[in-house]
Design a protein around this motif. Structure first.
Motif, short mmCIF file in Angstrom:
data_model
loop_
_atom_site.label_atom_id
_atom_site.label_comp_id
_atom_site.label_asym_id
_atom_site.label_seq_id
_atom_site.Cartn_x
_atom_site.Cartn_y
_atom_site.Cartn_z
N ASP A 116 34.80 17.33 43.96
CA ASP A 116 34.06 18.35 44.97
C ASP A 116 32.91 18.95 44.52
OD1 ASP A 116 36.57 18.19 46.74
OD2 ASP A 116 37.54 19.32 45.16
N TRP A 117 31.57 18.44 45.20
CA TRP A 117 30.53 18.88 44.87
C TRP A 117 29.70 19.56 45.90
CZ3 TRP A 117 28.51 17.00 40.32
CH2 TRP A 117 29.13 16.09 39.64
N GLN A 118 29.03 20.63 45.67
CA GLN A 118 27.89 21.36 46.51
C GLN A 118 26.80 20.94 45.72
OE1 GLN A 118 28.57 25.31 47.76
NE2 GLN A 118 30.86 25.17 47.83
N LEU A 119 26.08 20.08 46.22
CA LEU A 119 24.74 19.68 45.62
C LEU A 119 23.54 20.31 46.44
CD1 LEU A 119 25.36 15.97 45.88
CD2 LEU A 119 25.58 17.54 44.00
N PHE A 120 22.63 20.72 45.73
CA PHE A 120 21.47 21.51 46.42
C PHE A 120 20.27 21.39 45.83
CE2 PHE A 120 22.59 24.31 42.83
CZ PHE A 120 21.55 24.55 42.48
N ALA A 121 19.16 21.65 46.68
CA ALA A 121 17.79 21.30 46.11
C ALA A 121 16.95 22.17 46.90
CB ALA A 121 17.52 19.95 46.55
N SER A 122 15.81 22.57 45.99
CA SER A 122 15.03 23.61 46.43
C SER A 122 13.71 22.86 47.19
CB SER A 122 14.12 24.39 45.50
OG SER A 122 15.17 25.20 45.10
N THR A 123 12.68 23.45 47.57
CA THR A 123 11.50 22.83 47.97
C THR A 123 10.18 23.45 47.30
OG1 THR A 123 10.81 24.12 49.72
CG2 THR A 123 12.33 22.28 50.49
N ARG A 124 9.14 22.76 47.40
CA ARG A 124 7.90 23.41 46.79
C ARG A 124 7.62 24.74 47.58
NH1 ARG A 124 2.80 21.83 47.81
NH2 ARG A 124 2.39 20.72 50.22
#
Length: 136
Positions: free
Chosen positions: A72-80
């Motif tokens: 079970d994963w919660q992947l996340f990413a920001s932006t610039r």
């Protein structure tokens, strides 16, 4: 997905990815997520469990079972333009009072902080996703 405008916004992908401790699945998972975020991102996708295990808040004992299973994963990413960070993990359900699992998964929640950046960061080349994930 690489051609969609979603990469302009911080994003969270969550679910049962069934990666587990099986090396071919881990490689396929990393390959499938490669390049989704493009130059609008500040770097690779991160995952809430690893991010919180590195922080001072750590992981609750009940979350460690899910963390070890690596399914079970919660992947996340920001932006610039905006930073998205995982701050804490909580486990609203997992085992009953008798110790038996309530599901074949431990249900966990990640709490995130979204903070707009006063000055946008310069675009960076995307790094390989989840390359640091240690599947033991």
């Amino acid at each position: 997905m690489a051609q969609s405008p979603w990469h302009r916004y911080p994003i969270i992908f969550a679910g049962d990815f069934n990666v587990g401790k099986i090396a071919p699945r881990a490689r396929a998972f990393a390959s499938a997520t490669d390049g989704w975020w493009g130059n609008g991102r500040t770097g690779a996708l991160d995952d809430a469990m690893h991010a919180c295990s590195r922080s001072t808040s750590g992981l609750p004992r009940a979350a460690l079972e899910s963390f070890r299973r690596s399914k079970d994963w919660q992947l996340f990413a920001s932006t610039r333009f905006a930073a998205l960070t995982a701050e804490a993990i909580s486990v609203p359900f997992g085992r009953g009072a008798d110790g038996r699992m309530l599901s074949d998964h431990t249900g966990y929640l990640a709490r995130y902080r979204l903070a707009p950046l006063a000055r946008p960061l310069a675009p960076t080349a995307a790094r390989g996703p989840l390359g640091y994930v240690r599947l033991k």
